[in-house]
Design an enzyme around this catalytic site. Structure first.
Site, PDB file in Angstrom:
ATOM      1  N   CYS A   2      27.276  80.097  13.738  1.00 41.44           N
ATOM      2  CA  CYS A   2      27.593  78.668  13.834  1.00 41.44           C
ATOM      3  C   CYS A   2      28.853  78.307  13.062  1.00 41.44           C
ATOM      4  CB  CYS A   2      26.455  77.843  13.264  1.00 41.44           C
ATOM      5  SG  CYS A   2      24.868  78.236  13.974  1.00 41.44           S
ATOM      6  N   ARG A  27      33.670  82.545  16.325  1.00 42.01           N
ATOM      7  CA  ARG A  27      32.463  82.904  15.583  1.00 42.01           C
ATOM      8  C   ARG A  27      31.276  83.151  16.524  1.00 42.01           C
ATOM      9  NH1 ARG A  27      32.780  81.660  10.204  1.00 42.01           N
ATOM     10  NH2 ARG A  27      30.568  81.216   9.990  1.00 42.01           N
ATOM     11  N   TRP A  74      25.070  78.802  17.371  1.00 40.29           N
ATOM     12  CA  TRP A  74      24.634  80.100  17.888  1.00 40.29           C
ATOM     13  C   TRP A  74      23.129  80.123  17.675  1.00 40.29           C
ATOM     14  CZ3 TRP A  74      22.383  84.765  16.321  1.00 40.29           C
ATOM     15  CH2 TRP A  74      22.654  85.876  17.132  1.00 40.29           C
ATOM     16  N   ASN A 100      24.724  75.782   9.295  1.00 39.70           N
ATOM     17  CA  ASN A 100      24.937  77.179   9.640  1.00 39.70           C
ATOM     18  C   ASN A 100      23.997  77.999   8.767  1.00 39.70           C
ATOM     19  OD1 ASN A 100      25.892  79.762  10.107  1.00 39.70           O
ATOM     20  ND2 ASN A 100      27.722  79.516   8.851  1.00 39.70           N
ATOM     21  N   GLY A 101      23.122  78.793   9.376  1.00 43.09           N
ATOM     22  CA  GLY A 101      22.203  79.607   8.576  1.00 43.09           C
ATOM     23  C   GLY A 101      20.781  79.428   9.057  1.00 43.09           C
ATOM     24  N   GLU A 482      33.118 103.978  18.079  1.00 38.26           N
ATOM     25  CA  GLU A 482      33.863 102.717  18.059  1.00 38.26           C
ATOM     26  C   GLU A 482      34.361 102.368  19.474  1.00 38.26           C
ATOM     27  OE1 GLU A 482      34.045 100.259  16.366  1.00 38.26           O
ATOM     28  OE2 GLU A 482      35.883  99.232  16.902  1.00 38.26           O
ATOM     29  N   LYS A 486      33.247  99.066  21.578  1.00 30.38           N
ATOM     30  CA  LYS A 486      34.240  98.123  22.124  1.00 30.38           C
ATOM     31  C   LYS A 486      33.969  97.869  23.590  1.00 30.38           C
ATOM     32  CE  LYS A 486      35.461  96.880  19.419  1.00 30.38           C
ATOM     33  NZ  LYS A 486      35.451  96.793  18.000  1.00 30.38           N
ATOM     34  N   GLU A 489      30.592  95.866  24.192  1.00 25.77           N
ATOM     35  CA  GLU A 489      30.507  94.471  23.743  1.00 25.77           C
ATOM     36  C   GLU A 489      31.359  93.519  24.578  1.00 25.77           C
ATOM     37  OE1 GLU A 489      31.541  93.645  19.630  1.00 25.77           O
ATOM     38  OE2 GLU A 489      33.194  95.038  19.666  1.00 25.77           O
ATOM     39  N   HIS A 505      22.229 119.547  23.933  1.00 20.32           N
ATOM     40  CA  HIS A 505      20.859 119.444  23.417  1.00 20.32           C
ATOM     41  C   HIS A 505      20.075 118.320  24.094  1.00 20.32           C
ATOM     42  CE1 HIS A 505      21.710 122.520  20.477  1.00 20.32           C
ATOM     43  NE2 HIS A 505      22.816 121.874  20.153  1.00 20.32           N
ATOM     44  N   LYS A 604      31.045  86.360  15.813  1.00 22.86           N
ATOM     45  CA  LYS A 604      32.032  87.073  14.993  1.00 22.86           C
ATOM     46  C   LYS A 604      31.484  87.370  13.615  1.00 22.86           C
ATOM     47  CE  LYS A 604      36.152  88.686  14.100  1.00 22.86           C
ATOM     48  NZ  LYS A 604      36.384  90.031  14.657  1.00 22.86           N
TER      49      LYS A 604
END
Ligand code: AGP
Length: 609
Positions: A2, A27, A74, A100-101, A482, A486, A489, A505, A604
């Site tokens: 948020c 964010r 969010w 936010n939280g 990585e 990328k 996402e 394996h 973010k």
């Protein structure tokens, strides 16, 4: 996650707040809203979806006001919806709150408010509890009501509050979620992060945990938990306003990929003395401190965790200290073996990642020395560490991390080399060689970025894939992880990364005609082994995109497409090898029409556990 923006001053609060919210879009959010004080009445407008939806909804309305708060949400408690969006109002409509939280005891508070105070809740959110709580305590004094409410609230949060009766002030509180105050001309601001304010205020206060802030048009005051005023030095933001703009690029992600030569240059050269020795500003680890350390944990999440994997290679190779790399959300719950001989390195772009913070606190409580590698100055991770080593990447807006990662790698090399020189585990020749290789990286990154067109062409052939495998050996394993992260996402393609030697394996069972494999073969000493692994997957029908150093052309015989990185020492290839993978993910996502800078479900700064 948020984002919060609050404004009080002579300007048009609605426009300034919406502009600030747009700068916090990075964010991650799923709805947006504003509350304005118009002639001692609180007017709230909120809408699910992008800020553009909110703008469309209020278009043509007279929402003139000089004070207000805004929010991008969010969702955590309650699905994304108009009613669950912030701001939330108290039952009498006299208090508006953005948050936010998470309020951990919201169930208990909601029960009390419902049963004892006769409150009827409109939303499913924990945030509405805050608005109702402040509403219950409000007796013509917003600051007092906020203090009383905060005493009852448990969890991590930053809140911004306005009251209909007090059109001159915003009250804000910080506990474990980011909050800054911007000092403008005849106006003041609150916000979750600097980009929201860049256009309006360059002088800011970084608010500490458990502090309350009261801003009016002409004043910004900070108070501690006991309501005593706290004096704070101002922080001057040096980024220019363009730092948070796309500057002609289609997306922030592409701009940030192209900013990597500069970020790497800044992060490196700011730490080098004329003679080539390392000056670790922000780190006070002496030889005696290092001699005491017998174990290092590097703990982080996502991309920052992948930087830690390369950090392990560098520290173990140069400084000969054992390193364990851990995912932060796992570290704290496995009772890790930590004592005062442990160095805990936290890596975080935002410095606000809740999992990383919680792991840091766990290690600190057990006596570890805490060193953090952080991009955001004054963030929670930075503040709670004994030593802080800043990456100089500049603001990273795209949700997918790129330049923060390459600058984190540079920090890892510098920390490893510094430890090695202190401990005497590296010869002068080898040190000079690695340092020379590091210094060449900004130019080599520029050279590498010229392959962009070729990578776009390769992406055009592959963007309809439904799954992609990344394989590599040595430090290429971390880069495979990585590259795979990328891709998934931002393009939502199911991708998977694995150590190439591990394929046989089990995972090789998935290879079939046309399976796309991206094979990283940048390590000279592992090159032949990688060529064999490429043959193995080719034999099962895979289509292989190879990644190798310019001089290692034998890969052309095995792979279907090859992307070259400039020649360099094996030790520093990660900084180069990741760039084609970032560009590949970018162009695949673009061709698939994805929302590259704001991928679905992602934020973010992940400030919940
Ligand atoms: C990277 O592209 C991701 N969006 C994510 O994995 C990120 O790296 C992770 O959430 C950690 O964030 P931090 O660096 O701000 O702590």
């Amino acid at each position: 996650m948020c984002g919060i923006v609050g404004y009080v001053g002579d300007g048009n609060a609605k426009d300034i707040i919406i502009d600030g919210l747009k700068k916090l879009e990075y964010r991650g959010y799923d709805s947006a809203g504003i509350a304005l004080n118009q002639k001692n009445n609180l007017v709230v407008r909120k809408k699910i979806g992008r800020i553009a939806n909110l703008e469309e909804m209020i278009q043509g309305e007279d929402l003139t006001s000089h004070i207000g708060i805004g929010h991008t949400r969010w969702a955590t408690h309650g699905a994304p919806s108009d009613v669950n969006s912030h701001p939330h109002l108290s039952q009498d409509g006299r208090i508006a709150v953005v948050h936010n939280g998470i309020i951990e005891n919201f169930v208990e508070l909601k029960k009390w408010l419902t049963e004892e105070k006769g409150i009827t809740f409109k939303s499913e959110t924990d945030t509405e509890v805050i608005a109702q709580l402040i509403g219950v305590y409000y007796e013509h004094d917003l600051v007092d009501a906020v203090y009383k409410a905060v005493e009852k609230m448990e969890g991590a949060y930053a809140i911004g509050v306005i009251a209909a009766e007090e059109p001159d002030k915003i009250v804000a509180v910080r506990r474990d979620a980011p909050l800054i105050v911007g000092l403008g001309n005849n106006c003041n601001f609150i916000a979750s992060d600097i980009p929201a304010l860049l256009k309006y205020a360059r002088t800011i206060y970084l608010i500490e945990n458990n502090e309350t802030v009261v801003i009016t048009k002409n004043e910004a005051k900070i108070y501690d938990m006991d309501r005593n005023e706290v004096k704070r030095d101002v922080f001057h933001v040096t980024w220019d306003a363009d730092a948070a703009e796309k500057e002609g690029y289609d997306h922030f992600m592409l701009k940030e990929i192209h900013e990597q030569p500069k970020g790497v240059y800044e992060t490196l050269t700011r730490r080098l003395e004329k003679g080539g020795s390392i000056k670790l500003d922000g780190i006070s680890l002496t030889k005696e401190d290092l001699d005491k350390i017998n174990k290092i944990y590097i703990v982080a999440c996502g991309t920052a965790y992948h930087a830690g994997l390369v950090g392990k290679y560098a520290i173990e190779k140069f400084a000969r200290i054992p390193v364990e790399v851990d995912v932060a959300s796992e570290f704290r719950y496995r009772d890790p073996f930590v004592d005062d001989h442990t160095l805990f390195i936290a890596v975080s772009q935002s410095g606000e990642t809740q999992d990383t913070l919680a792991a840091l606190r766990e290690a600190k409580n057990k006596g570890a020395r805490i060193l953090s590698v952080v991009n955001v100055v004054g963030s929670s991770v930075a503040r709670e560490s004994h030593d802080v080593f800043y990456t100089w990447a500049g603001p990273e807006i795209a949700v997918a991390s790129t330049k923060a990662y390459t600058t984190q790698l540079i920090c890892m090399y510098l920390i490893a080399l510094y430890m090695a020189t202190q401990k005497g585990t590296i010869t002068k020749e080898y040190y000079d060689h690695i340092m020379d290789e590091l210094k060449q990286l900004p130019d080599k990154l520029e050279e590498l970025l010229k392959s962009e067109k070729q990578i776009e062409e390769i992406a055009k052939k592959q963007y309809r894939q439904t799954s992609v495998f990344y394989i590599g050996r040595g430090s290429d394993v971390g880069i495979s992880y990585e590259g795979s992260l990328k891709l998934k996402e931002i393009s939502y393609i199911n991708s998977f990364a694995i150590a190439a030697g591990e394929l046989k394996h089990g995972t090789i069972a998935l290879m079939e005609q046309g399976t796309l494999v991206i094979a990283l073969a940048t390590q000279d000493k592992l090159y032949d082994k990688m060529l064999s692994n490429i043959q193995e997957v080719k034999a099962r029908g895979a289509y292989v995109i190879g990644l190798a150093k310019k001089s290692n052309t034998a890969i052309e015989e095995q792979a279907d497409d090859v992307i070259y990185i400039p020649d360099c020492a094996d030790e520093v290839t990660p900084v180069l090898a990741v760039v084609p993978l970032q560009l590949f993910a970018y162009y695949i996502a673009k061709l698939r029409g994805c929302d590259i800078d704001k991928p679905k479900n992602l934020a973010k700064s992940v400030t919940v556990e």
